[in-house]
Design a protein around this motif. Structure first.
Motif, PDB file in Angstrom:
ATOM      1  N   LEU A   1       0.827  -1.201   0.000  1.00  0.00           N
ATOM      2  CA  LEU A   1       0.000   0.000   0.000  1.00  0.00           C
ATOM      3  C   LEU A   1       0.872   1.266   0.000  1.00  0.00           C
ATOM      4  CD1 LEU A   1      -3.063   0.419   2.313  1.00  0.00           C
ATOM      5  CD2 LEU A   1      -1.348   2.201   2.162  1.00  0.00           C
TER       6      LEU A   1
ATOM      7  N   ALA B   1       0.701   5.327   0.675  1.00  0.00           N
ATOM      8  CA  ALA B   1      -0.064   6.489   1.160  1.00  0.00           C
ATOM      9  C   ALA B   1       0.734   7.738   0.804  1.00  0.00           C
ATOM     10  CB  ALA B   1      -0.341   6.361   2.643  1.00  0.00           C
ATOM     11  N   GLY B   2       1.289   8.437   1.781  1.00  0.00           N
ATOM     12  CA  GLY B   2       2.051   9.659   1.478  1.00  0.00           C
ATOM     13  C   GLY B   2       3.368   9.378   0.781  1.00  0.00           C
ATOM     14  N   GLY B   3       3.858   8.154   0.919  1.00  0.00           N
ATOM     15  CA  GLY B   3       5.099   7.764   0.246  1.00  0.00           C
ATOM     16  C   GLY B   3       6.366   8.297   0.900  1.00  0.00           C
ATOM     17  N   GLN B   4       6.218   9.042   1.997  1.00  0.00           N
ATOM     18  CA  GLN B   4       7.394   9.727   2.563  1.00  0.00           C
ATOM     19  C   GLN B   4       8.319   8.785   3.327  1.00  0.00           C
ATOM     20  OE1 GLN B   4       7.763  13.213   1.600  1.00  0.00           O
ATOM     21  NE2 GLN B   4       6.359  12.076   0.292  1.00  0.00           N
TER      22      GLN B   4
ATOM     23  N   LEU C   1       7.798   5.072   2.464  1.00  0.00           N
ATOM     24  CA  LEU C   1       7.869   3.939   1.536  1.00  0.00           C
ATOM     25  C   LEU C   1       8.777   4.230   0.340  1.00  0.00           C
ATOM     26  CD1 LEU C   1       7.074   1.153   0.639  1.00  0.00           C
ATOM     27  CD2 LEU C   1       4.945   2.061  -0.290  1.00  0.00           C
TER      28      LEU C   1
ATOM     29  N   THR D   1       1.137  11.117   5.765  1.00  0.00           N
ATOM     30  CA  THR D   1      -0.187  10.961   6.361  1.00  0.00           C
ATOM     31  C   THR D   1      -0.098  10.417   7.789  1.00  0.00           C
ATOM     32  OG1 THR D   1      -0.480   8.665   5.634  1.00  0.00           O
ATOM     33  CG2 THR D   1      -1.115  10.402   4.074  1.00  0.00           C
TER      34      THR D   1
ATOM     35  N   GLU E   1       6.814  10.016  16.436  1.00  0.00           N
ATOM     36  CA  GLU E   1       6.052  10.671  17.480  1.00  0.00           C
ATOM     37  C   GLU E   1       4.647  10.093  17.645  1.00  0.00           C
ATOM     38  OE1 GLU E   1       7.683  12.135  15.036  1.00  0.00           O
ATOM     39  OE2 GLU E   1       9.144  13.488  15.952  1.00  0.00           O
TER      40      GLU E   1
ATOM     41  N   LEU F   1      -5.350   0.512   7.200  1.00  0.00           N
ATOM     42  CA  LEU F   1      -5.680   1.307   8.376  1.00  0.00           C
ATOM     43  C   LEU F   1      -6.546   2.459   7.882  1.00  0.00           C
ATOM     44  CD1 LEU F   1      -3.002   2.539  10.928  1.00  0.00           C
ATOM     45  CD2 LEU F   1      -4.958   3.911  10.281  1.00  0.00           C
TER      46      LEU F   1
HETATM   47  C1  LIG Z   1      13.655  13.334   5.999  1.00  0.00           C
HETATM   48  C2  LIG Z   1      12.466  12.724   6.671  1.00  0.00           C
HETATM   49  C3  LIG Z   1      12.231  13.007   8.002  1.00  0.00           C
HETATM   50  C4  LIG Z   1      11.149  12.437   8.658  1.00  0.00           C
HETATM   51  N1  LIG Z   1      10.973  12.716   9.970  1.00  0.00           N
HETATM   52  C5  LIG Z   1       9.947  12.141  10.636  1.00  0.00           C
HETATM   53  C6  LIG Z   1       9.760  12.377  12.020  1.00  0.00           C
HETATM   54  O1  LIG Z   1      10.494  13.129  12.668  1.00  0.00           O
HETATM   55  N2  LIG Z   1       8.735  11.733  12.627  1.00  0.00           N
HETATM   56  C7  LIG Z   1       7.894  10.895  11.954  1.00  0.00           C
HETATM   57  O2  LIG Z   1       6.979  10.352  12.556  1.00  0.00           O
HETATM   58  N3  LIG Z   1       8.032  10.689  10.653  1.00  0.00           N
HETATM   59  C8  LIG Z   1       9.054  11.279   9.975  1.00  0.00           C
HETATM   60  N4  LIG Z   1       9.194  11.027   8.638  1.00  0.00           N
HETATM   61  C9  LIG Z   1       8.267  10.077   7.990  1.00  0.00           C
HETATM   62  C10 LIG Z   1       6.968  10.722   7.584  1.00  0.00           C
HETATM   63  O3  LIG Z   1       6.265  11.176   8.709  1.00  0.00           O
HETATM   64  C11 LIG Z   1       6.109   9.724   6.834  1.00  0.00           C
HETATM   65  O4  LIG Z   1       5.150  10.479   6.211  1.00  0.00           O
HETATM   66  C12 LIG Z   1       5.364   8.663   7.625  1.00  0.00           C
HETATM   67  O5  LIG Z   1       6.183   7.933   8.469  1.00  0.00           O
HETATM   68  C13 LIG Z   1       4.713   7.633   6.714  1.00  0.00           C
HETATM   69  O6  LIG Z   1       3.556   8.164   6.212  1.00  0.00           O
HETATM   70  P1  LIG Z   1       3.249   8.122   4.672  1.00  0.00           P
HETATM   71  O7  LIG Z   1       1.827   8.534   4.541  1.00  0.00           O
HETATM   72  O8  LIG Z   1       4.254   8.892   3.943  1.00  0.00           O
HETATM   73  O9  LIG Z   1       3.322   6.541   4.384  1.00  0.00           O
HETATM   74  P2  LIG Z   1       3.999   5.713   3.206  1.00  0.00           P
HETATM   75  O10 LIG Z   1       5.405   6.066   3.061  1.00  0.00           O
HETATM   76  O11 LIG Z   1       3.144   5.785   2.000  1.00  0.00           O
HETATM   77  O12 LIG Z   1       3.851   4.254   3.827  1.00  0.00           O
HETATM   78  C14 LIG Z   1       4.666   3.808   4.881  1.00  0.00           C
HETATM   79  C15 LIG Z   1       4.308   2.355   5.212  1.00  0.00           C
HETATM   80  O13 LIG Z   1       3.032   2.271   5.838  1.00  0.00           O
HETATM   81  C16 LIG Z   1       2.115   1.525   5.055  1.00  0.00           C
HETATM   82  N5  LIG Z   1       0.847   2.264   5.088  1.00  0.00           N
HETATM   83  C17 LIG Z   1       0.697   3.596   4.850  1.00  0.00           C
HETATM   84  N6  LIG Z   1      -0.589   3.964   5.032  1.00  0.00           N
HETATM   85  C18 LIG Z   1      -1.256   2.844   5.376  1.00  0.00           C
HETATM   86  C19 LIG Z   1      -2.624   2.570   5.687  1.00  0.00           C
HETATM   87  N7  LIG Z   1      -3.552   3.546   5.696  1.00  0.00           N
HETATM   88  N8  LIG Z   1      -2.978   1.276   5.980  1.00  0.00           N
HETATM   89  C20 LIG Z   1      -2.038   0.296   5.991  1.00  0.00           C
HETATM   90  N9  LIG Z   1      -0.745   0.495   5.704  1.00  0.00           N
HETATM   91  C21 LIG Z   1      -0.344   1.758   5.400  1.00  0.00           C
HETATM   92  C22 LIG Z   1       2.730   1.436   3.677  1.00  0.00           C
HETATM   93  O14 LIG Z   1       2.352   0.253   3.026  1.00  0.00           O
HETATM   94  C23 LIG Z   1       4.215   1.455   3.986  1.00  0.00           C
HETATM   95  O15 LIG Z   1       4.646   0.165   4.342  1.00  0.00           O
HETATM   96  C24 LIG Z   1      10.250  11.582   7.947  1.00  0.00           C
HETATM   97  C25 LIG Z   1      10.460  11.322   6.613  1.00  0.00           C
HETATM   98  C26 LIG Z   1      11.561  11.863   5.955  1.00  0.00           C
HETATM   99  C27 LIG Z   1      11.785  11.548   4.523  1.00  0.00           C
END
Ligand SMILES: Cc1cc2nc3c(=O)[nH]c(=O)nc-3n(C[C@H](O)[C@H](O)[C@H](O)COP(=O)(O)OP(=O)(O)OC[C@H]3O[C@@H](n4cnc5c(N)ncnc54)[C@H](O)[C@@H]3O)c2cc1C
Ligand code: FES
Ligand code: FES
Lengths: 160, 278
Positions: B28, B30-33, B35, B109, B122, B165
């Motif tokens: 999956l 989501a925000g990709g940040q 993944l 996200t 956090e 989720l």
């Molecule tokens: C430089 C940098 C600094 C960062 N600093 C922090 C920080 O200080 N604190 C912090 O908390 N985060 C930090 N992050 C991470 C950021 O908050 C991410 O956005 C977050 O951890 C993952 O959210 P995403 O939506 O991008 O998920 P994605 O990257 O899209 O997914 C992450 C994982 O979760 C799974 N997933 C995502 N959404 C769902 C769902 N709804 N149901 C089931 N599975 C799901 C995906 O399959 C994947 O395995 C940082 C990222 C970077 C690049």
């Protein structure tokens, strides 16, 4: 069509673009390699440095952490676009005047990120400027001059 | 580096996402940040990315039956600015500015942060501190999992490979809710070296039923139960001393275990002050 290829239609700097891209291609690679827009740079490729910053649907994003395939229907803007429209001409001039760039590698990302803060209006204090730019690495300037430049533009713009 | 080859599909609805996740090796997006960063580093090689960004109904923030429900696709930037979260989930509001940088907050996200379950993140700690829960949709229908049971091990949660989720829920703050949050990171917005999310109820002098949840010190969010008891008993010094038994951090690239334990005490003193403030 192979499931690894995706057709996308979007606008880039106001121009319509229709392309077939590999699903795994990141937005910044697409902009640089397919469209020749090399103003967006590539540093770390995992979200840490901010060199790849571009604007998608009006907000700054990491070009290395978005896929081109996700930009179907999106409005993408790069440093080339915001330079051409003159949107950040004052900020660019301030960067030059204050020596807020040396090698220039971080500069497109810095400018776009700073513009997002400035567009909210008002004059952010220096710590707010630093905080907003904290995700953009600069290995040359030591940041001080960048904060100076952003602060001076905020002051000028708020005087209208 | 560049990511390995994969296919990409945009889910039209929740059911469609669950169906697509049935493909062997599907993952999956989501925000990709997190993944896409790991794909760029070739830490995993999914066969198919199932993009849930187009699914409607997952970006709401609403108060229901004394609980604040936050949809999985609420972006960090949206949560940071949300008046509902500031009012009903002040602990989450305090944590938001520490999560990532401006461009990352624009995409990342809340659901992704909880699902990814980085031990230094956090939001998982906030969810545990608040005694919240996670709403999940999967091939067998919907279920709710308490935060205490959700985080299993390093990057391991109660989510199965075909689960989505859909939302998190936390009890809405009341007049006697007290929260505290502090973290130490080398660069603002990066993952914490050590952090602490705490919730309690105001009750005369000592905070009642304090929940002290550390992040960056273990494989999951870690509750400091002995410190909680000492704090409830009115002794901050004893609570700080108890951390040596509650926490067993490992050395990592950021700091040694000894430094982390020391910093955990520093954070507890800061957070205890916040818990006392009305
Ligand atoms: C430089 C940098 C600094 C960062 N600093 C922090 C920080 O200080 N604190 C912090 O908390 N985060 C930090 N992050 C991470 C950021 O908050 C991410 O956005 C977050 O951890 C993952 O959210 P995403 O939506 O991008 O998920 P994605 O990257 O899209 O997914 C992450 C994982 O979760 C799974 N997933 C995502 N959404 C769902 C769902 N709804 N149901 C089931 N599975 C799901 C995906 O399959 C994947 O395995 C940082 C990222 C970077 C690049
Ligand atoms: S190249 Fe994208 S953040 Fe470094
Ligand atoms: S000017 Fe060289 S990296 Fe910033």
């Amino acid at each position: 069509m192979s499931p690894h290829l995706v057709d996308i239609r979007l606008t880039v700097n106001g121009e319509p673009v229709n392309e077939r891209v590999e699903a795994r291609k990141t937005l910044v690679d697409f902009l640089r390699d397919d469209l020749g827009l090399t103003g967006s740079h590539i540093g770390c490729e995992h979200g840490v440095c901010g060199a790849c910053t571009v604007r998608v649907d009006g907000v700054v994003v990491r070009g290395c952490l978005m896929l081109a395939a996700q930009c179907d229907g999106a409005r993408v803007e790069t440093i080339e676009g915001v330079s051409d429209t003159g949107e950040i001409a004052d900020l660019q001039e301030a960067f030059e005047k204050r020596n807020a760039l040396q090698c220039g590698y971080c500069t497109p990302g810095m400018l776009l990120t700073a513009q997002e803060l400035l567009a909210r209006g008002g004059v952010p204090d220096r710590s707010a400027i630093r905080e907003h730019l904290a995700g953009n690495y600069c290995r040359c300037t030591g940041y001080h001059a960048i904060v100076d430049a952003v602060e001076s533009v905020a002051e000028t713009r708020s005087k209208g | 580096m560049k990511p390995p080859a994969f296919a990409y599909a945009k889910a039209r609805a929740l059911d469609h996402a669950i169906e697509l996740l049935g493909v062997d090796g599907a993952r999956l997006l989501a925000g990709g940040q997190s993944l896409i960063a790991t794909l760029n580093m070739r830490l995993s090689s999914p066969s198919l990315l199932v993009d849930i960004n187009g699914i409607g109904g997952l970006e709401g923030i609403a108060l229901r039956d004394g609980r604040l429900e936050i949809g999985a696709l609420v972006r960090h930037v949206q949560a940071e600015r949300s008046a509902e979260i500031a009012r009903h989930a002040p602990l989450i509001a305090r944590a938001m500015p520490h999560i990532g940088h401006a461009a990352i907050r624009n995409r990342g996200t809340l659901g992704g942060s909880i699902a990814f379950a980085d031990p230094a993140a956090e939001l998982p700690a906030c969810l545990v501190a608040l005694g919240g829960e996670v709403e999940i949709a999967g091939p067998e229908g919907r279920r709710t999992v308490a935060a205490d049971d959700f985080f299993k091990d390093l990057f391991e949660t109660a989510l199965g490979p075909r689960d989505v989720l859909t939302a998190i829920r936390v009890p809405a703050a009341t007049a006697d809710t007290r929260v505290g949050f502090a973290e130490l990171a080398r660069r603002h917005g990066d993952y914490a070296m050590v952090g602490l999310a705490a919730a309690a109820r105001a009750d005369g002098k000592a905070p009642k039923d304090p929940r002290l949840v550390y992040f960056g010190v273990g494989t999951t969010p870690v509750r400091a139960r002995k410190a909680e008891a000492a704090l409830a008993g009115g002794s901050l010094d004893q609570a700080v001393a108890a951390l040596a038994q509650d926490l067993a951090p490992q050395d990592d690239v950021q700091a040694t275990a000894a430094v982390k334990t020391h910093l955990a005490g520093v954070l507890l003193r800061r957070v205890a002050q916040q818990l006392e403030a009305a």
